[in-house]
Design a protein around this motif. Structure first.
Motif, PDB file in Angstrom:
ATOM      1  N   TRP A 299       0.791  -1.303   0.095  1.00  0.00           N
ATOM      2  CA  TRP A 299       0.120   0.019   0.126  1.00  0.00           C
ATOM      3  C   TRP A 299       0.910   1.122  -0.163  1.00  0.00           C
ATOM      4  O   TRP A 299       0.715   2.120  -0.793  1.00  0.00           O
ATOM      5  N   ALA A 300       1.945   1.234   0.913  1.00  0.00           N
ATOM      6  CA  ALA A 300       2.768   2.280   0.965  1.00  0.00           C
ATOM      7  C   ALA A 300       3.611   2.478  -0.408  1.00  0.00           C
ATOM      8  O   ALA A 300       3.625   3.623  -0.927  1.00  0.00           O
ATOM      9  N   GLU A 301       4.121   1.507  -0.867  1.00  0.00           N
ATOM     10  CA  GLU A 301       4.696   1.655  -2.233  1.00  0.00           C
ATOM     11  C   GLU A 301       3.432   2.449  -3.455  1.00  0.00           C
ATOM     12  O   GLU A 301       4.058   3.113  -4.325  1.00  0.00           O
TER      13      GLU A 301
ATOM     14  N   HIS B  89       1.358   4.151  -2.901  1.00  0.00           N
ATOM     15  CA  HIS B  89       0.996   5.614  -2.617  1.00  0.00           C
ATOM     16  C   HIS B  89       2.397   6.252  -2.806  1.00  0.00           C
ATOM     17  O   HIS B  89       2.358   7.541  -2.310  1.00  0.00           O
ATOM     18  N   GLY B  90       3.396   5.533  -3.225  1.00  0.00           N
ATOM     19  CA  GLY B  90       4.708   6.461  -3.535  1.00  0.00           C
ATOM     20  C   GLY B  90       5.306   6.877  -2.073  1.00  0.00           C
ATOM     21  O   GLY B  90       6.267   7.756  -2.195  1.00  0.00           O
ATOM     22  N   TYR B  91       5.260   6.002  -1.164  1.00  0.00           N
ATOM     23  CA  TYR B  91       6.200   6.276   0.128  1.00  0.00           C
ATOM     24  C   TYR B  91       6.774   5.033   0.653  1.00  0.00           C
ATOM     25  O   TYR B  91       7.211   4.904   1.736  1.00  0.00           O
TER      26      TYR B  91
END
Lengths: 401, 381
Positions: free
Chosen positions: B375-377, B379-381
């Motif tokens: 999920w973090a990936e 969303h770009g973080y």
């Protein structure tokens, strides 16, 4: 195209043509964000004032109120559409606040024609600001323990006692209070009435309460032989508890929704703070535990927004489910987790109070974090909300509190 | 969630009727106690083929399969409605293997011939399809299969060993992942009756059925490839996304049932002269489970809707549904056991099966922490 779809197109066009550009993407468009109005209002932002005027002209400050009381005479569904279209571009409602969100609907349900005619148009035009007199020093979670006395004297009521946590009483024109009109009633929930009081009436003293955040949104309001006409009683005397519960139900769902802001904004905010304070301009947040917590927050946020949408859709379909009861519990928790995480990533830069070495955003954030501690207390604490869900939704037996 | 418009998260009238019918049928015919009976009798099948056929006749197995393959031609959302109900009683029938893994792999990557040959049988309840991707040491990471596919004259030769292949013991076809190069792998359709395939039944704690599938120089033709060569990762990833959403729907149903049973129990069970459900210590925790279930319902419905209507949103929402569905089911199961007290840890009571399934579903198709990382990936973080 159905009637509602056509209306959506109309609402979208009007909102996008008229909402001043400077207000776009500035708001979650909740019922408590934006221009609150009232005679003591010192708002100077010309765009906010213009947006207020346009909303009044269109009768869309209170879209679903009857036209004779300054409303738009539209349906609930149409009102929802208007608010959704404002939310879609992140502009505040033209007029916000307690009067529109909470007191007005109660007056429509429980007031008489004279009271509606006297009070509603001023609220719809943003000219009269209202606040709520509920809690007292010894009546917090145990609200029904309230002691503000209202004694009949001819065609007047004489009020003595104290309210606390009266949000923005210092900026308001009127207050709707819960008062005890029959101290001998067999149960403490009985013998309570709703009384409307002009805050300029002699005998009223308002004192602000400073919070840990440095803000003073709350006040103490003292009543010393305050005389109001008996015509200011709303609904049936001594049966105000029913009205109080209706307002509280409204307040809880409003607080839950108003916390929501824009979908994804909490996650974006925390990631932006991580980029700023951890000097990671792009890419992955290097600390995997921190990243996991941010993702956890982002997931909760998305789930919360989807749940609000589902609640709204059920309500629109005419079969509201019981899930509305959890919005305040989840919304307030989400808010606290967001600020906690935002503070963690700031490290010691989040410790500033004022002066050199701290930028304005960080100082503001620290205050907002402190303010967020109240979100699980105000409007009915999370514990009280859980008692309510436990009893009303799960049907668990009442026990000792 | 896009800013303007949330996905539609309610069931239509037909879907409400479907949910009701499925709920009643499953409660009546497939109670969770069956898991104990299958286990104790060491039943060779481990589920009910008769029930599976009946559900096929009701149209449930082919809900999402297009009409040209003899299905109902509806959406994944409709399938999720039935999956949720199947989860309530922890049904051991081959929903995950056949409908969520095998069928999705064929729908997403299968050739016309493969779909024609297999999907009508799936809809009819006759054909079972399993997927083998787990190996010794893969630990939930299916991206580097040790099983290899060697080029041979008219196809490939597969060698390796797959573990915990759900319903592998009875599957008519097993789709296996096998490396086709140093970095890529493909999915191959294998007929378990062909020479070189050994299937060994495994016994798991959770009532689901699985097998070890050993492949020793198993020869398959090139038309056995599902999707492209070296395209296995993308295809299997997409299959896992859909399967995660379907499994999350089952977890939602299971959470709901474990929770309902628990609330009923604490209303009845008396200690200190009062129902234990009158204690605030239990009430607030019950509300916490209720809240998790309400949130999970929203994300499962949104993810299922996305599979039908917004494919770009599927990876994000699948991870959301799998992560939250897993955490919620685990939470509901742990509280169910705790609030049942001593009886909750006895084999005589069904609630323990929910605990076991909560653990197995938690570990299937990625743990919550893996989905949060993804999920973090995304969303770009």
């Amino acid at each position: 195209m159905t009637g509602l779809e056509a209306f959506r197109a109309e609402a979208r066009a009007w909102v996008r043509e008229n909402a001043p550009k400077s207000l776009w993407e500035t708001s979650g468009s909740g019922p408590f964000e934006g221009y609150w109005g009232g005679s003591k209002c010192e708002e100077t932002d010309p765009d906010l004032l213009r947006w207020r005027d346009l909303g009044i002209e269109k009768s869309w400050t209170a879209p679903a109120w009857p036209e004779q009381y300054g409303g738009g005479g539209l349906s609930r569904e149409q009102e929802n559409i208007i608010h959704a279209e404002m939310k879609a571009i992140g502009v505040p409602r033209p007029v916000a606040g307690q009067g529109l969100a909470m007191f007005g609907p109660v007056l429509l349900d429980y007031g008489n024609d004279a009271q509606r005619a006297q009070h509603l148009p001023g609220i719809a035009r943003g000219e009269v600001r209202w606040c709520q007199g509920y809690s007292e020093p010894n009546a917090g979670s145990d609200l029904a323990n309230l002691q503000l006395r209202a004694v009949r004297d001819g065609d007047e009521l004489v009020l003595n006692g104290q309210k606390i946590w009266t949000s923005h009483a210092d900026l308001s024109d009127w207050i709707y209070c819960l008062a005890r009109t029959d101290p001998n009633a067999p149960k403490k929930q009985m013998g309570i009435s709703v009384v409307l009081v002009d805050l300029d009436t002699p005998g009223i003293t308002v004192r602000r309460i400073d919070l840990i955040s440095g803000y003073s949104p709350f006040c103490e309001t003292f009543f010393d032989n305050v005389r109001v006409p008996t015509a200011n009683l709303v609904g049936t005397e001594n049966e105000g508890w029913t009205i109080a519960k209706a307002i509280l139900g409204h307040e809880r769902s409003s607080i839950g929704r108003s916390i929501a802001r824009q979908p994804g904004s909490a996650q974006r905010e925390v990631v932006a703070r991580a980029r700023k304070h951890l000097a990671v301009p792009e890419g992955a947040i290097p600390d995997p535990l921190l990243r996991d917590e941010v993702a956890s927050l982002g997931m909760l946020e998305e789930a919360f927004h989807l749940t609000l949408a589902r609640i709204q859709q059920s309500a629109e379909s005419g079969t509201p489910g019981p899930e509305g009861s959890i919005t305040k519990i989840v919304g307030s928790e989400l808010k606290q987790r967001r600020f906690e995480l935002g503070m963690q990533v700031a490290g010691t830069q989040g410790l500033g109070w004022e002066g050199p070495g701290f930028d304005a955003d960080d100082l503001q954030y620290t205050r907002d974090w402190l303010r967020s501690r109240a979100s699980t207390i105000e409007g009915g604490s999370s514990e009280i909300q859980k008692n309510i869900v436990s009893k009303r939704v799960l049907g668990l037996p009442e026990g000792k509190k | 969630m896009t800013k303007d418009r949330a996905p539609f998260l309610l069931l239509n009238e037909e879907q409400k009727m479907l949910a009701k019918t499925a709920h009643e049928f499953i409660r009546e015919r497939a109670p969770a106690a069956r898991i104990r009976a299958f286990r104790d009798s060491r039943d060779g099948v481990g589920f009910s083929r008769e029930l599976w056929s009946e559900m096929a006749e009701l149209g449930w197995l082919g809900l999402q399969i297009p009409e040209r393959y003899e299905g109902m031609g509806l959406g994944f959302f409709d399938l999720a409605v039935v999956l949720e109900q199947s989860g309530r009683e922890l049904m051991p029938e081959p929903f995950v293997s056949t409908l969520l893994l095998g069928t999705q792999a064929l729908l997403l990557g299968g050739s016309e011939e493969q779909k024609k040959a297999l999907l009508p049988g799936v809809a009819a309840g006759e054909t079972l399809i399993a997927i083998g991707y787990e190996e010794a040491g893969s630990r939930g990471d299916a991206s580097k299969p040790v099983t290899v596919a060697k080029d041979s004259s008219d196809g490939f030769e597969l060698s390796g060993e797959k573990l915990q292949v759900l319903d592998g013991h009875l599957a008519d076809r097993i789709i296996v992942s096998a490396a086709t190069s140093d970095t890529g792998y493909a999915l191959f359709l294998v007929d378990p009756t062909q020479s070189g395939v050994t299937v060994i039944r495994q016994s798991r704690m959770d009532g689901l059925n699985a097998a070890i599938v050993r492949l020793e120089r198993v020869r398959v033709k090139s038309d056995a490839v599902v999707g492209g060569l070296d395209a296995g990762a993308a295809l299997l990833g997409a299959v896992f996304d859909r399967a995660s959403v379907g499994l999350a729907a089952q977890m939602l149903g299971a959470s709901e049932q474990a929770f309902t049973d628990t609330v009923d129990y604490i209303k009845e069970r008396e200690q200190f002269g009062v129902p234990i459900g009158s204690f605030q210590a239990l009430q607030h925790r019950a509300v916490s489970v209720y809240t998790d279930i309400a949130l999970t319902r929203s994300v499962v419905l949104a993810a299922a809707r996305a599979i039908d209507e917004s494919p770009d949103e599927v990876p994000r929402l699948a991870s959301l549904a799998k992560a939250m569905g897993s955490e919620t089911f685990m939470h509901a199961a742990k509280e169910a056991i705790q609030m049942h007290g001593g009886i909750g840890v006895t084999d005589a009571h069904d609630i323990g099966f929910y605990m076991k399934r909560a653990q197995s579903t938690y570990m299937t198709f990625g743990m919550p922490s893996q989905h949060r990382r993804r999920w973090a990936e995304l969303h770009g973080y």
